[in-house]
Design a protein around this motif. Structure first.
Motif, mmCIF file in Angstrom:
data_model
loop_
_atom_site.group_PDB
_atom_site.id
_atom_site.type_symbol
_atom_site.label_atom_id
_atom_site.label_comp_id
_atom_site.label_asym_id
_atom_site.label_seq_id
_atom_site.Cartn_x
_atom_site.Cartn_y
_atom_site.Cartn_z
ATOM 1 N N LYS A 4 0.877 -1.167 0.000
ATOM 2 C CA LYS A 4 0.000 0.000 0.000
ATOM 3 C C LYS A 4 0.916 1.219 0.000
ATOM 4 O O LYS A 4 2.042 1.155 0.474
ATOM 5 N N HIS A 5 0.414 2.335 -0.498
ATOM 6 C CA HIS A 5 1.239 3.537 -0.479
ATOM 7 C C HIS A 5 0.418 4.770 -0.139
ATOM 8 O O HIS A 5 -0.809 4.756 -0.193
ATOM 9 N N ARG A 23 3.943 0.840 2.435
ATOM 10 C CA ARG A 23 3.827 -0.262 3.395
ATOM 11 C C ARG A 23 3.934 -1.570 2.619
ATOM 12 O O ARG A 23 3.219 -1.783 1.633
ATOM 13 N N VAL A 24 4.835 -2.425 3.069
ATOM 14 C CA VAL A 24 4.994 -3.759 2.507
ATOM 15 C C VAL A 24 4.835 -4.721 3.677
ATOM 16 O O VAL A 24 5.701 -4.770 4.562
ATOM 17 N N ASP A 25 3.716 -5.431 3.687
ATOM 18 C CA ASP A 25 3.384 -6.320 4.803
ATOM 19 C C ASP A 25 3.431 -5.530 6.115
ATOM 20 O O ASP A 25 2.678 -4.597 6.267
ATOM 21 N N ARG A 26 4.339 -5.852 7.034
ATOM 22 C CA ARG A 26 4.416 -5.175 8.341
ATOM 23 C C ARG A 26 5.391 -3.997 8.344
ATOM 24 O O ARG A 26 5.538 -3.320 9.355
ATOM 25 N N HIS A 27 6.064 -3.751 7.243
ATOM 26 C CA HIS A 27 7.090 -2.710 7.178
ATOM 27 C C HIS A 27 6.534 -1.437 6.541
ATOM 28 O O HIS A 27 5.893 -1.498 5.496
ATOM 29 N N ALA A 63 3.229 7.951 7.831
ATOM 30 C CA ALA A 63 3.334 6.611 8.423
ATOM 31 C C ALA A 63 2.013 6.206 9.075
ATOM 32 O O ALA A 63 1.578 5.057 8.953
ATOM 33 N N ALA A 64 1.361 7.149 9.737
ATOM 34 C CA ALA A 64 0.087 6.865 10.400
ATOM 35 C C ALA A 64 -0.988 6.471 9.395
ATOM 36 O O ALA A 64 -1.841 5.616 9.690
ATOM 37 N N GLU A 65 -0.960 7.067 8.200
ATOM 38 C CA GLU A 65 -1.933 6.700 7.170
ATOM 39 C C GLU A 65 -1.798 5.239 6.767
ATOM 40 O O GLU A 65 -2.740 4.650 6.232
ATOM 41 N N LEU A 66 -0.645 4.653 7.034
ATOM 42 C CA LEU A 66 -0.415 3.242 6.706
ATOM 43 C C LEU A 66 -0.441 2.364 7.949
ATOM 44 O O LEU A 66 -0.019 1.209 7.912
ATOM 45 N N GLY A 67 -0.927 2.922 9.059
ATOM 46 C CA GLY A 67 -1.121 2.136 10.280
ATOM 47 C C GLY A 67 -0.016 2.202 11.309
ATOM 48 O O GLY A 67 -0.096 1.538 12.337
ATOM 49 N N ALA A 68 1.025 2.990 11.073
ATOM 50 C CA ALA A 68 2.156 3.060 12.005
ATOM 51 C C ALA A 68 1.946 4.161 13.039
ATOM 52 O O ALA A 68 1.769 5.325 12.690
#
Length: 129
Positions: A4-5, A23-27, A63-68
């Motif tokens: 996802k980006h 985001r690639v898997d958990r990264h 980063a937060a937009e991708l769940g971090a």
């Protein structure tokens, strides 16, 4: 592999072929983030602390937009055009990451894309399993 980006909408992303964050898997990876104001110009020219805060705000929001969340951030890299301002850059970094400090690299470089930019920051996060 799950990808996802996030895009910032900057014309540089299309021109240079990159995304603000990926985001690639958990990264989660956030590309070099410069102190750009809402008007597209350099945010707070000459103010090292304010520019660092601006970079961190933009990067952590991507980063937060991708769940971090802040506690998921594990690495930051700060590229400085003047290492003598390291205390100001470091103060901003410490304030953002006081609860969960990541590993950090701070290096001096010759210059950034605009001459009044003093810093660019990238970060990486690892999401929980």
């Amino acid at each position: 592999m799950n990808r996802k980006h996030v895009t910032s909408g900057s014309p540089w992303e299309e021109k240079f072929g990159y995304r603000r964050a990926l985001r690639v898997d958990r990264h989660v990876y956030v590309s070099g983030t410069a102190p750009v104001g809402d008007d597209g110009n350099t945010f707070a020219p000459g103010d090292a602390y304010a520019q660092a805060c601006r970079c961190l705000d933009i990067a952590t929001r991507a980063a937060a937009e991708l769940g971090a969340k802040p506690e998921h951030i594990v690495r930051t890299r700060m590229y400085l055009t003047d290492i003598s301002l390291a205390e100001e850059f470091g103060r901003a970094h410490a304030e953002f990451f006081r609860e969960h400090p990541p590993v950090c690299t701070m290096v001096e470089i010759r210059k950034l894309i605009l001459p009044d930019m003093l810093i660019e920051i990238e970060l990486e996060a690892l999401l929980p399993a």
